[in-house]
Write a protein that holds these residues in place. Structure first.
Motif, mmCIF file in Angstrom:
data_model
loop_
_atom_site.group_PDB
_atom_site.id
_atom_site.type_symbol
_atom_site.label_atom_id
_atom_site.label_comp_id
_atom_site.label_asym_id
_atom_site.label_seq_id
_atom_site.Cartn_x
_atom_site.Cartn_y
_atom_site.Cartn_z
ATOM 1 N N TRP A 144 0.756 -1.111 0.019
ATOM 2 C CA TRP A 144 -0.049 -0.034 0.000
ATOM 3 C C TRP A 144 0.897 1.152 0.189
ATOM 4 C CZ3 TRP A 144 -4.483 -0.255 -1.784
ATOM 5 C CH2 TRP A 144 -5.163 -1.569 -1.645
ATOM 6 N N PHE A 145 1.955 1.047 0.698
ATOM 7 C CA PHE A 145 2.826 2.346 0.748
ATOM 8 C C PHE A 145 3.442 2.404 -0.964
ATOM 9 C CE2 PHE A 145 7.277 3.940 0.899
ATOM 10 C CZ PHE A 145 7.051 5.208 1.567
ATOM 11 N N LEU A 146 3.833 1.516 -1.550
ATOM 12 C CA LEU A 146 4.242 1.803 -2.730
ATOM 13 C C LEU A 146 3.056 2.026 -3.978
ATOM 14 C CD1 LEU A 146 6.913 -1.346 -3.213
ATOM 15 C CD2 LEU A 146 7.269 1.123 -2.845
ATOM 16 N N ALA A 147 2.119 1.841 -3.741
ATOM 17 C CA ALA A 147 0.909 1.865 -4.385
ATOM 18 C C ALA A 147 0.542 3.491 -4.239
ATOM 19 C CB ALA A 147 -0.398 1.179 -4.206
ATOM 20 N N GLY A 148 0.781 4.017 -2.965
ATOM 21 C CA GLY A 148 0.501 5.398 -2.507
ATOM 22 C C GLY A 148 1.501 6.214 -3.418
ATOM 23 N N VAL A 149 2.595 5.540 -3.308
ATOM 24 C CA VAL A 149 4.002 6.533 -4.035
ATOM 25 C C VAL A 149 3.741 6.582 -5.493
ATOM 26 C CG1 VAL A 149 6.481 6.275 -4.460
ATOM 27 C CG2 VAL A 149 5.396 5.916 -2.147
ATOM 28 N N ALA A 150 3.224 5.331 -5.874
ATOM 29 C CA ALA A 150 3.084 5.410 -7.539
ATOM 30 C C ALA A 150 1.747 6.239 -7.965
ATOM 31 C CB ALA A 150 2.952 3.946 -7.872
ATOM 32 N N THR A 151 0.826 6.202 -7.116
ATOM 33 C CA THR A 151 -0.413 7.098 -7.287
ATOM 34 C C THR A 151 0.052 8.615 -7.165
ATOM 35 O OG1 THR A 151 -1.751 5.429 -6.539
ATOM 36 C CG2 THR A 151 -2.760 7.717 -6.584
ATOM 37 N N THR A 152 0.795 8.999 -6.172
ATOM 38 C CA THR A 152 1.226 10.170 -5.943
ATOM 39 C C THR A 152 2.058 10.663 -7.282
ATOM 40 O OG1 THR A 152 1.213 9.956 -3.556
ATOM 41 C CG2 THR A 152 2.518 11.835 -4.609
ATOM 42 N N ALA A 153 3.124 9.841 -7.622
ATOM 43 C CA ALA A 153 3.695 10.379 -8.756
ATOM 44 C C ALA A 153 3.111 10.631 -9.840
ATOM 45 C CB ALA A 153 4.984 9.357 -8.977
ATOM 46 N N PHE A 154 2.099 9.500 -10.217
ATOM 47 C CA PHE A 154 1.191 9.781 -11.430
ATOM 48 C C PHE A 154 0.427 11.095 -11.384
ATOM 49 C CE2 PHE A 154 -2.864 8.953 -13.680
ATOM 50 C CZ PHE A 154 -2.294 8.402 -14.753
ATOM 51 N N VAL A 155 -0.287 11.378 -10.325
ATOM 52 C CA VAL A 155 -1.172 12.617 -10.152
ATOM 53 C C VAL A 155 -0.143 13.647 -10.457
ATOM 54 C CG1 VAL A 155 -2.772 13.772 -8.525
ATOM 55 C CG2 VAL A 155 -2.849 11.373 -8.954
ATOM 56 N N THR A 156 0.871 13.725 -9.717
ATOM 57 C CA THR A 156 2.030 14.918 -9.930
ATOM 58 C C THR A 156 1.916 15.075 -11.316
ATOM 59 O OG1 THR A 156 2.621 14.535 -7.727
ATOM 60 C CG2 THR A 156 3.887 15.861 -8.988
ATOM 61 N N ILE A 157 2.446 14.092 -12.162
ATOM 62 C CA ILE A 157 3.053 14.418 -13.431
ATOM 63 C C ILE A 157 1.791 14.643 -14.026
ATOM 64 C CG2 ILE A 157 3.962 13.128 -15.166
ATOM 65 C CD1 ILE A 157 5.653 11.369 -13.228
ATOM 66 N N LYS A 158 0.721 13.950 -14.051
ATOM 67 C CA LYS A 158 -0.537 14.499 -15.123
ATOM 68 C C LYS A 158 -0.761 15.760 -14.686
ATOM 69 C CE LYS A 158 -0.953 10.958 -17.838
ATOM 70 N NZ LYS A 158 -0.558 11.451 -19.261
ATOM 71 N N GLY A 159 -1.104 16.240 -13.360
ATOM 72 C CA GLY A 159 -1.426 17.303 -12.777
ATOM 73 C C GLY A 159 -0.412 18.457 -13.624
ATOM 74 N N ARG A 160 0.955 18.216 -13.506
ATOM 75 C CA ARG A 160 1.579 19.330 -14.194
ATOM 76 C C ARG A 160 1.264 19.492 -15.758
ATOM 77 N NH1 ARG A 160 7.691 17.935 -11.496
ATOM 78 N NH2 ARG A 160 6.936 18.922 -9.594
ATOM 79 N N GLU A 161 1.168 18.147 -16.321
ATOM 80 C CA GLU A 161 0.836 18.402 -17.841
ATOM 81 C C GLU A 161 -0.659 19.028 -17.908
ATOM 82 O OE1 GLU A 161 0.639 14.376 -19.518
ATOM 83 O OE2 GLU A 161 2.745 13.939 -18.644
ATOM 84 N N TYR A 162 -1.509 18.798 -17.246
ATOM 85 C CA TYR A 162 -2.759 19.375 -17.379
ATOM 86 C C TYR A 162 -2.605 21.048 -17.140
ATOM 87 C CZ TYR A 162 -5.263 14.942 -18.002
ATOM 88 O OH TYR A 162 -5.619 13.896 -18.527
ATOM 89 N N TYR A 163 -1.977 21.419 -15.923
ATOM 90 C CA TYR A 163 -1.739 22.534 -15.710
ATOM 91 C C TYR A 163 -1.022 23.341 -16.562
ATOM 92 C CZ TYR A 163 0.215 26.833 -13.361
ATOM 93 O OH TYR A 163 0.426 28.123 -13.190
ATOM 94 N N ARG A 164 -0.260 22.603 -17.348
ATOM 95 C CA ARG A 164 0.619 23.251 -18.431
ATOM 96 C C ARG A 164 -0.193 23.368 -19.639
ATOM 97 N NH1 ARG A 164 3.682 26.937 -20.453
ATOM 98 N NH2 ARG A 164 4.920 26.180 -22.351
ATOM 99 N N ARG A 165 -1.059 22.847 -19.866
ATOM 100 C CA ARG A 165 -2.013 23.004 -20.896
ATOM 101 C C ARG A 165 -2.846 24.026 -20.725
ATOM 102 N NH1 ARG A 165 -4.635 17.115 -22.634
ATOM 103 N NH2 ARG A 165 -2.872 16.114 -21.879
ATOM 104 N N LEU A 166 -3.364 24.211 -19.434
ATOM 105 C CA LEU A 166 -4.440 25.203 -19.309
ATOM 106 C C LEU A 166 -3.972 26.492 -19.045
ATOM 107 C CD1 LEU A 166 -6.794 23.153 -16.761
ATOM 108 C CD2 LEU A 166 -7.084 23.562 -19.054
ATOM 109 N N THR A 167 -2.585 26.791 -19.264
ATOM 110 C CA THR A 167 -2.021 28.014 -19.175
ATOM 111 C C THR A 167 -1.971 28.775 -20.424
ATOM 112 O OG1 THR A 167 0.342 27.330 -19.654
ATOM 113 C CG2 THR A 167 -0.209 27.398 -17.313
ATOM 114 N N PRO A 168 -1.906 30.062 -20.652
ATOM 115 C CA PRO A 168 -1.944 30.820 -21.910
ATOM 116 C C PRO A 168 -1.007 30.325 -22.961
ATOM 117 C CG PRO A 168 -2.275 32.436 -20.284
ATOM 118 C CD PRO A 168 -2.051 30.929 -19.470
ATOM 119 N N GLU A 169 0.265 29.887 -22.327
ATOM 120 C CA GLU A 169 1.241 29.571 -23.191
ATOM 121 C C GLU A 169 1.025 28.207 -23.831
ATOM 122 O OE1 GLU A 169 2.050 30.544 -20.087
ATOM 123 O OE2 GLU A 169 2.629 32.502 -20.535
#
Length: 83
Positions: free
Chosen positions: A6-31
């Motif tokens: 469960w610790f590794l699952a949480g780490v993997a989920t956190t990493a996935f959400v962080t990476i995808k969140g940055r991508e979506y954030y970048r897409r939603l910026t004016p640039e």
């Protein structure tokens, strides 16, 4: 074992959400939106050029075929007058 899983699952989920969140954030910026619009405009331009080239080739081939067909229907004297 279960806690480690469960610790590794949480780490993997956190990493996935962080990476995808940055991508979506970048897409939603004016640039990011400007980059997306530019990319799509380039894709559209390329496909439009390909379509126009294909249309021109098809049109010229069909025109030549029809001209040959019509010339074959004419007599020799009629062909001489047209050429």
């Amino acid at each position: 074992m279960s806690r480690g899983f469960w610790f590794l699952a949480g780490v993997a989920t956190t990493a996935f959400v962080t990476i995808k969140g940055r991508e979506y954030y970048r897409r939603l910026t004016p640039e990011g939106m400007a980059e997306e619009i530019e990319r799509r405009a380039e894709e559209t331009a390329v496909s439009a050029k390909a379509w126009a080239a294909d249309f021109a080739t098809t049109y010229s081939n069909a025109r030549a075929a029809k001209r040959s067909e019509l010339m074959a229907l004419l007599t020799k004297d009629e062909r001489g007058q047209l050429e």
